[in-house]
Design an enzyme around this catalytic site. Structure first.
Site, PDB file in Angstrom:
ATOM      1  N   ASP A 159       0.823  -1.217   0.000  1.00  0.00           N
ATOM      2  CA  ASP A 159       0.000   0.000   0.000  1.00  0.00           C
ATOM      3  C   ASP A 159       0.857   1.267   0.000  1.00  0.00           C
ATOM      4  O   ASP A 159       0.590   2.204   0.742  1.00  0.00           O
ATOM      5  CB  ASP A 159      -0.940  -0.009   1.211  1.00  0.00           C
ATOM      6  CG  ASP A 159      -1.807  -1.255   1.246  1.00  0.00           C
ATOM      7  OD1 ASP A 159      -1.295  -2.327   1.633  1.00  0.00           O
ATOM      8  OD2 ASP A 159      -2.980  -1.172   0.863  1.00  0.00           O
ATOM      9  N   ASP A 188      -1.718  -2.851  -3.882  1.00  0.00           N
ATOM     10  CA  ASP A 188      -2.037  -1.421  -3.900  1.00  0.00           C
ATOM     11  C   ASP A 188      -0.775  -0.617  -4.222  1.00  0.00           C
ATOM     12  O   ASP A 188       0.016  -0.277  -3.334  1.00  0.00           O
ATOM     13  CB  ASP A 188      -2.665  -0.936  -2.581  1.00  0.00           C
ATOM     14  CG  ASP A 188      -4.128  -1.350  -2.460  1.00  0.00           C
ATOM     15  OD1 ASP A 188      -4.669  -1.969  -3.399  1.00  0.00           O
ATOM     16  OD2 ASP A 188      -4.730  -1.057  -1.398  1.00  0.00           O
ATOM     17  N   TYR A 191      -2.376   3.996  -6.481  1.00  0.00           N
ATOM     18  CA  TYR A 191      -3.599   4.701  -6.066  1.00  0.00           C
ATOM     19  C   TYR A 191      -4.063   5.707  -7.120  1.00  0.00           C
ATOM     20  O   TYR A 191      -4.751   6.677  -6.805  1.00  0.00           O
ATOM     21  CB  TYR A 191      -3.440   5.369  -4.688  1.00  0.00           C
ATOM     22  CG  TYR A 191      -3.339   4.361  -3.567  1.00  0.00           C
ATOM     23  CD1 TYR A 191      -2.168   3.659  -3.334  1.00  0.00           C
ATOM     24  CD2 TYR A 191      -4.442   4.083  -2.753  1.00  0.00           C
ATOM     25  CE1 TYR A 191      -2.080   2.699  -2.346  1.00  0.00           C
ATOM     26  CE2 TYR A 191      -4.366   3.124  -1.751  1.00  0.00           C
ATOM     27  CZ  TYR A 191      -3.184   2.442  -1.553  1.00  0.00           C
ATOM     28  OH  TYR A 191      -3.110   1.493  -0.572  1.00  0.00           O
ATOM     29  N   HIS A 320     -11.482  -2.659   6.989  1.00  0.00           N
ATOM     30  CA  HIS A 320     -11.506  -3.936   6.256  1.00  0.00           C
ATOM     31  C   HIS A 320     -11.688  -5.147   7.177  1.00  0.00           C
ATOM     32  O   HIS A 320     -11.252  -6.249   6.846  1.00  0.00           O
ATOM     33  CB  HIS A 320     -10.243  -4.104   5.405  1.00  0.00           C
ATOM     34  CG  HIS A 320      -9.999  -2.971   4.462  1.00  0.00           C
ATOM     35  ND1 HIS A 320     -10.925  -2.599   3.514  1.00  0.00           N
ATOM     36  CD2 HIS A 320      -8.962  -2.111   4.322  1.00  0.00           C
ATOM     37  CE1 HIS A 320     -10.443  -1.563   2.832  1.00  0.00           C
ATOM     38  NE2 HIS A 320      -9.269  -1.247   3.312  1.00  0.00           N
ATOM     39  N   VAL A 348      -4.936  -3.185   4.895  1.00  0.00           N
ATOM     40  CA  VAL A 348      -5.190  -2.386   6.092  1.00  0.00           C
ATOM     41  C   VAL A 348      -3.953  -1.503   6.282  1.00  0.00           C
ATOM     42  O   VAL A 348      -2.838  -2.016   6.356  1.00  0.00           O
ATOM     43  CB  VAL A 348      -5.406  -3.293   7.317  1.00  0.00           C
ATOM     44  CG1 VAL A 348      -5.568  -2.463   8.577  1.00  0.00           C
ATOM     45  CG2 VAL A 348      -6.612  -4.194   7.083  1.00  0.00           C
ATOM     46  N   HIS A 349      -4.163  -0.187   6.340  1.00  0.00           N
ATOM     47  CA  HIS A 349      -3.025   0.734   6.321  1.00  0.00           C
ATOM     48  C   HIS A 349      -2.414   0.887   7.716  1.00  0.00           C
ATOM     49  O   HIS A 349      -2.514   1.923   8.368  1.00  0.00           O
ATOM     50  CB  HIS A 349      -3.449   2.081   5.727  1.00  0.00           C
ATOM     51  CG  HIS A 349      -3.901   1.955   4.305  1.00  0.00           C
ATOM     52  ND1 HIS A 349      -4.616   2.920   3.647  1.00  0.00           N
ATOM     53  CD2 HIS A 349      -3.732   0.950   3.412  1.00  0.00           C
ATOM     54  CE1 HIS A 349      -4.861   2.511   2.408  1.00  0.00           C
ATOM     55  NE2 HIS A 349      -4.331   1.322   2.250  1.00  0.00           N
TER      56      HIS A 349
HETATM   57 FE   LIG Z   1      -6.253  -2.392  -0.577  1.00  0.00          FE
HETATM   58 FE   LIG Z   2      -4.465   0.149   0.348  1.00  0.00          FE
END
Ligand SMILES: [Fe+2]
Ligand SMILES: [Fe+2]
Ligand SMILES: *[C@@H]1O[C@H](CO)[C@@H](O)[C@H](O)[C@H]1NC(C)=O
Ligand SMILES: *[C@@H]1O[C@H](CO)[C@@H](O)[C@H](O)[C@H]1NC(C)=O
Ligand SMILES: *[C@@H]1O[C@H](CO)[C@@H](O)[C@H](O)[C@H]1NC(C)=O
Ligand SMILES: *[C@@H]1O[C@H](CO)[C@@H](O)[C@H](O)[C@H]1NC(C)=O
Ligand SMILES: *[C@@H]1O[C@H](CO)[C@@H](O)[C@H](O)[C@H]1NC(C)=O
Ligand SMILES: *[C@@H]1O[C@H](CO)[C@@H](O)[C@H](O)[C@H]1NC(C)=O
Ligand SMILES: *[C@@H]1O[C@H](CO)[C@@H](O)[C@H](O)[C@H]1NC(C)=O
Ligand SMILES: *[C@@H]1O[C@H](CO)[C@@H](O)[C@H](O)[C@H]1NC(C)=O
Length: 456
Positions: A159, A188, A191, A320, A348-349
């Protein structure tokens, strides 16, 4: 601490005794870090200068090939990669293929992919792209041959996006004294789809941002939800179009029929990459491939069995929460049966590490819905904290569930340092600390070779 789980336990009176025994092993949740980072302004970095940019990934199943990809914005340029062994004057040429794609009103640059193959193991190679004033040199090192005795160090990033925090993650990753040799990327990427019209310029700026690492060591790609780019309102009806065009994977060499799920061997590790946004249920191509694949892994050759996916199966953040549940129902029993060592996810960030648990007894009617300690189960790690424009997932379920050993919402990266066939060391680094600081770390013992060790 486990009061919410114990009230549901009492209801399942037929199996109370077993569950209480299990619960007694798992009655306390782990640690929720109290660390608070200073700022979180989630701004993407400006669009930068449009030179060509480069990324590499593993090109075959064992590590003797590298896919070199580069994107030239204005003209195709030469279609080959010149490469040579360290200290060798003998230069070779790998010729690539060139393609472009359009997305709504965006037209990509010229996307080159060349398979540099028949390399020697454990060897440093240099490669040159472009000619004349556009010539640039890069290098990479091939891994040791698949085998139990060579140590190997992987990085973990998920991410990432392209904010100032993303840049800090790359900076910390590159300066990590544990010196990671290849990166397992947990999905990810750019973005771009957070911008109007999925502005694909943001796929280019992402490529330029990561070049300083990914041109020199392979990043092993997992597909996340931000790679789907399905936008019927823009008449973009083919999922994964930008990702599929820009990032190739060695799926054919792994007997897979899709670039989104595949496997590689790298030194002492067998890595299976799963695709959560492609069909994965019973009867799907991915499911039948996965069943054959995991059954094939020879732990004498590659003791460490690692699975990558985008959404986590064990997650105690509100973000999530339970999204990985459908995949867990289908695959968890296979993870346990084949003693998978580690499952890495992003999405999950934040960061989270589980204890070894499984939830495979659950079948809807029996009420066995609490994860129980299981020494054949993997440790689940969420490393979705690369630093994208959506920011951190700070909201956690309370109290911390027993399956969660450690959790913290800060940006950072992970390092998996495989020492030998029985021992590996995992560390998580946060961007707010110095390069050498480990904010969480744990010794891991191999599930196949040291199955009764329950320290982790
Ligand atoms: Fe994602
Ligand atoms: Fe993400
Ligand atoms: C690259 O070439 C090697 C050797 O021929 C082959 O095994 C591998 O599948 C190729 N990879 C790709 C992505 O075409
Ligand atoms: C390449 O040359 C350098 C400088 O002479 C030397 O330090 C290095 O060990 C050589 N590497 C190989 C693989 O021969
Ligand atoms: C694409 O379309 C949008 C909306 O009409 C516009 O703002 C943007 O400038 C266009 N981009 C290109 C490259 O034409
Ligand atoms: C790349 O390396 C080769 C071999 O060392 C050298 O001849 C060439 O000048 C280098 N090119 C650039 C742009 O650094
Ligand atoms: C990104 O990080 C690099 C390395 O620390 C630094 O040189 C560069 O200035 C940073 N970029 C921006 C836009 O801050
Ligand atoms: C598993 O790997 C070991 C070590 O490389 C090898 O000796 C053995 O033959 C392999 N087993 C199978 C069934 O391929
Ligand atoms: C569900 O699990 C219980 C015991 O855990 C078992 O007795 C029952 O047969 C299972 N149901 C099905 C449909 O398999
Ligand atoms: C494997 O590595 C661990 C940790 O470094 C060490 O304690 C152990 O002795 C090693 N095992 C062997 C067989 O070398």
């Amino acid at each position: 601490m486990a009061s919410s789980s114990s009230s549901s336990l009492i209801a399942a009176s037929a199996v109370v005794l077993t569950i209480i025994l299990n619960a007694s092993v798992l009655c306390h949740g782990g640690r929720t870090s109290t660390y608070m980072r200073t700022s979180n302004n989630n701004v993407d970095m400006p669009v930068d200068d449009p030179t060509y940019y480069v990324h590499i990934t593993q090109g075959d199943h064992v590590g003797t090939a590298v896919i070199v990809s580069w994107i030239t914005p204005k003209a195709p340029g030469p279609d080959g990669v010149i490469y040579w062994k360290e200290n060798s004057t003998e230069k070779k040429l790998a010729v690539g293929k060139i393609a472009t794609y359009t997305y709504y009103n965006y037209t990509s640059g010229f996307i080159h992919h060349a398979n540099v193959s028949n390399l020697e193991f454990n060897t440093k190679y240099y490669y040159q792209l472009g000619l004349g004033k556009y010539a640039r040199n890069f290098s990479f090192s091939t891994p040791p041959p698949p085998g139990p005795d060579a140590p190997y160090t992987f990085g973990l990033i998920g991410d990432l996006g392209q904010t100032f925090d993303s840049n800090s993650t790359i900076d910390h990753y590159q300066n990590d004294p544990q010196n990671p040799q290849a990166l397992l990327y947990l999905g990810d990427l750019s973005y771009a789809n957070d911008y109007p019209y999925h502005d694909n310029v943001r796929w280019d700026t992402y490529g330029r941002l990561i070049e300083r690492s990914v041109a020199y060591q392979p990043w092993i790609w997992t597909v996340g939800n931000h790679e789907v780019d399905w936008a019927p309102e823009l008449d973009e009806n083919v999922p994964f179009k930008p990702f599929r065009n820009r990032y190739h994977t060695p799926y054919a060499a792994a007997g897979s029929t899709s670039p989104f799920w595949y496997s590689i061997k790298r030194g002492p590790a067998y890595i299976i990459v799963m695709a959560a946004y492609s069909a994965f249920g019973y009867s799907s191509p991915q499911y039948s491939w996965f069943g054959q694949e995991i059954n094939k892994v020879n732990r004498s050759e590659t003791p460490w069995l690692i699975v990558l996916m985008h959404p986590p199966m064990y997650n105690s953040y509100k973000s999530h929460y339970m999204e990985g549940e459908t995949m867990r129902v289908v695959y968890e029993s296979l993870f346990v049966k084949y003693k998978v060592d580690l499952v890495f996810a992003g999405h999950v960030h934040a960061y989270e590490r589980s204890v070894r648990v499984s939830n495979i007894a659950y079948n809807i009617t029996n009420g066995l819905c609490t994860p129980v300690k299981n020494l054949n189960a993997p440790v689940y790690l969420t490393v979705g904290d690369g630093g994208n424009l959506e920011g951190l997932s700070t909201s956690m379920t309370q109290p911390q569930p027993a399956y969660s050993a450690f959790r913290e919402a800060s940006f950072g990266h992970g390092i998996l340092d495989i020492k030998n066939k029985t021992h590996a060391y995992f560390a998580w680094h946060r961007n707010d600390d110095g390069y050498a600081v480990m904010a969480d770390s744990v010794w891991l013992t191999n599930r196949y070779w040291d199955p009764t060790d329950d320290s982790n």
